[in-house]
Scaffold this motif. Structure first.
Motif, PDB file in Angstrom:
ATOM      1  N   ARG A  78     -46.483  45.543  39.425  1.00  0.00           N
ATOM      2  CA  ARG A  78     -45.414  45.416  38.448  1.00  0.00           C
ATOM      3  C   ARG A  78     -44.486  44.266  38.826  1.00  0.00           C
ATOM      4  O   ARG A  78     -44.143  43.425  37.988  1.00  0.00           O
ATOM      5  CB  ARG A  78     -44.624  46.723  38.349  1.00  0.00           C
ATOM      6  CG  ARG A  78     -43.571  46.729  37.244  1.00  0.00           C
ATOM      7  CD  ARG A  78     -42.671  47.955  37.307  1.00  0.00           C
ATOM      8  NE  ARG A  78     -41.862  48.024  38.498  1.00  0.00           N
ATOM      9  CZ  ARG A  78     -40.778  47.288  38.723  1.00  0.00           C
ATOM     10  NH1 ARG A  78     -40.379  46.410  37.833  1.00  0.00           N
ATOM     11  NH2 ARG A  78     -40.081  47.420  39.837  1.00  0.00           N
ATOM     12  N   GLY A  81     -46.117  40.969  38.291  1.00  0.00           N
ATOM     13  CA  GLY A  81     -46.088  40.661  36.865  1.00  0.00           C
ATOM     14  C   GLY A  81     -44.739  40.121  36.439  1.00  0.00           C
ATOM     15  O   GLY A  81     -44.654  39.132  35.684  1.00  0.00           O
ATOM     16  N   GLU A  82     -43.660  40.758  36.930  1.00  0.00           N
ATOM     17  CA  GLU A  82     -42.314  40.275  36.622  1.00  0.00           C
ATOM     18  C   GLU A  82     -42.110  38.866  37.164  1.00  0.00           C
ATOM     19  O   GLU A  82     -41.539  38.001  36.490  1.00  0.00           O
ATOM     20  CB  GLU A  82     -41.251  41.212  37.201  1.00  0.00           C
ATOM     21  CG  GLU A  82     -41.104  42.518  36.471  1.00  0.00           C
ATOM     22  CD  GLU A  82     -40.050  43.420  37.111  1.00  0.00           C
ATOM     23  OE1 GLU A  82     -39.302  42.937  37.998  1.00  0.00           O
ATOM     24  OE2 GLU A  82     -39.970  44.587  36.708  1.00  0.00           O
ATOM     25  N   ALA A  84     -44.436  36.639  37.797  1.00  0.00           N
ATOM     26  CA  ALA A  84     -45.238  35.712  36.987  1.00  0.00           C
ATOM     27  C   ALA A  84     -44.541  35.417  35.664  1.00  0.00           C
ATOM     28  O   ALA A  84     -44.515  34.260  35.214  1.00  0.00           O
ATOM     29  CB  ALA A  84     -46.628  36.295  36.755  1.00  0.00           C
ATOM     30  N   ASP A  85     -43.958  36.449  35.051  1.00  0.00           N
ATOM     31  CA  ASP A  85     -43.221  36.240  33.800  1.00  0.00           C
ATOM     32  C   ASP A  85     -42.012  35.340  34.023  1.00  0.00           C
ATOM     33  O   ASP A  85     -41.739  34.434  33.223  1.00  0.00           O
ATOM     34  CB  ASP A  85     -42.773  37.586  33.204  1.00  0.00           C
ATOM     35  CG  ASP A  85     -43.933  38.428  32.714  1.00  0.00           C
ATOM     36  OD1 ASP A  85     -45.045  37.869  32.539  1.00  0.00           O
ATOM     37  OD2 ASP A  85     -43.729  39.643  32.513  1.00  0.00           O
ATOM     38  N   ASP A  86     -41.266  35.587  35.125  1.00  0.00           N
ATOM     39  CA  ASP A  86     -40.107  34.743  35.447  1.00  0.00           C
ATOM     40  C   ASP A  86     -40.528  33.301  35.695  1.00  0.00           C
ATOM     41  O   ASP A  86     -39.860  32.365  35.240  1.00  0.00           O
ATOM     42  CB  ASP A  86     -39.365  35.279  36.670  1.00  0.00           C
ATOM     43  CG  ASP A  86     -38.617  36.567  36.396  1.00  0.00           C
ATOM     44  OD1 ASP A  86     -38.464  36.923  35.211  1.00  0.00           O
ATOM     45  OD2 ASP A  86     -38.190  37.226  37.374  1.00  0.00           O
ATOM     46  N   SER A  88     -43.184  31.806  34.542  1.00  0.00           N
ATOM     47  CA  SER A  88     -43.602  31.237  33.266  1.00  0.00           C
ATOM     48  C   SER A  88     -42.382  30.835  32.437  1.00  0.00           C
ATOM     49  O   SER A  88     -42.344  29.752  31.849  1.00  0.00           O
ATOM     50  CB  SER A  88     -44.459  32.250  32.504  1.00  0.00           C
ATOM     51  OG  SER A  88     -44.824  31.750  31.246  1.00  0.00           O
ATOM     52  N   ALA A  89     -41.373  31.713  32.414  1.00  0.00           N
ATOM     53  CA  ALA A  89     -40.139  31.406  31.674  1.00  0.00           C
ATOM     54  C   ALA A  89     -39.442  30.201  32.294  1.00  0.00           C
ATOM     55  O   ALA A  89     -38.958  29.314  31.569  1.00  0.00           O
ATOM     56  CB  ALA A  89     -39.223  32.623  31.654  1.00  0.00           C
ATOM     57  N   SER A  90     -39.394  30.138  33.621  1.00  0.00           N
ATOM     58  CA  SER A  90     -38.763  28.999  34.294  1.00  0.00           C
ATOM     59  C   SER A  90     -39.528  27.717  34.014  1.00  0.00           C
ATOM     60  O   SER A  90     -38.926  26.659  33.769  1.00  0.00           O
ATOM     61  CB  SER A  90     -38.698  29.240  35.801  1.00  0.00           C
ATOM     62  OG  SER A  90     -37.864  30.324  36.087  1.00  0.00           O
ATOM     63  N   THR A  92     -41.391  27.093  31.421  1.00  0.00           N
ATOM     64  CA  THR A  92     -41.148  26.744  30.013  1.00  0.00           C
ATOM     65  C   THR A  92     -39.772  26.103  29.861  1.00  0.00           C
ATOM     66  O   THR A  92     -39.630  25.072  29.184  1.00  0.00           O
ATOM     67  CB  THR A  92     -41.264  27.994  29.127  1.00  0.00           C
ATOM     68  OG1 THR A  92     -42.564  28.553  29.289  1.00  0.00           O
ATOM     69  CG2 THR A  92     -41.027  27.672  27.670  1.00  0.00           C
TER      70      THR A  92
END
Length: 154
Positions: A78, A81-82, A84-86, A88-90, A92
């Protein structure tokens, strides 16, 4: 004939008593041997029960450890995943910043932004401990200290 049977019985009686005594001794020894074997079997049974109890307790502990590990791995997944999401957002946000800000775009287009190699070396030696130890020339232009020159050296 009755005398003969009487004589025969009188001569046979000591042998009969000796045989009965021998039979009783044999039966007593056999009973003692069977009792010893029974006691040994009971001890083995108790030993095996104790061993089975220990194995069951170990199995319970292993199941509990397995459940704990599964929960830990799920939490790790989990968090990964968080992260990886962070990231990806950074990424972007950084790409969008590079598209809108010319100075940031120039900084990101450099093969290795100025100062990053030095900062990475500091991280490896343990000299860089916090965000404050990042050299100004390794920071993107919008994070540099006020009045610090924009370093273009590579």
């Amino acid at each position: 004939m009755a005398q003969m049977i009487g004589r025969w019985l009188s001569s046979f009686t000591p042998w009969l008593i000796a045989g009965l005594i021998a039979l009783l001794v044999f039966q007593f020894q056999y009973a003692q041997q069977m009792d010893a074997e029974r006691q040994l079997a009971e001890l083995r049974e108790e030993h095996e029960r104790n061993r089975a109890d220990i194995l069951l307790e170990n199995q319970r502990d292993l199941r509990q450890q397995n459940a704990t590990l599964n929960r830990s791995l799920a939490e790790r997944d989990r968090l990964l995943g968080e992260i990886a999401d962070d990231m990806s957002a950074s990424r972007t946000a950084l790409e969008q910043l590079g598209e809108t800000d010319a100075e940031s775009r120039a900084w990101m287009d450099e093969p290795v932004p100025a100062g990053i190699a030095e900062w990475v070396r500091q991280l490896q030696t343990g000299a860089a401990r916090d965000y404050g130890s990042v050299p100004d020339r390794a920071r993107p232009p919008y994070q540099r200290a006020a009045g610090a020159p924009a370093d273009t050296a590579r």
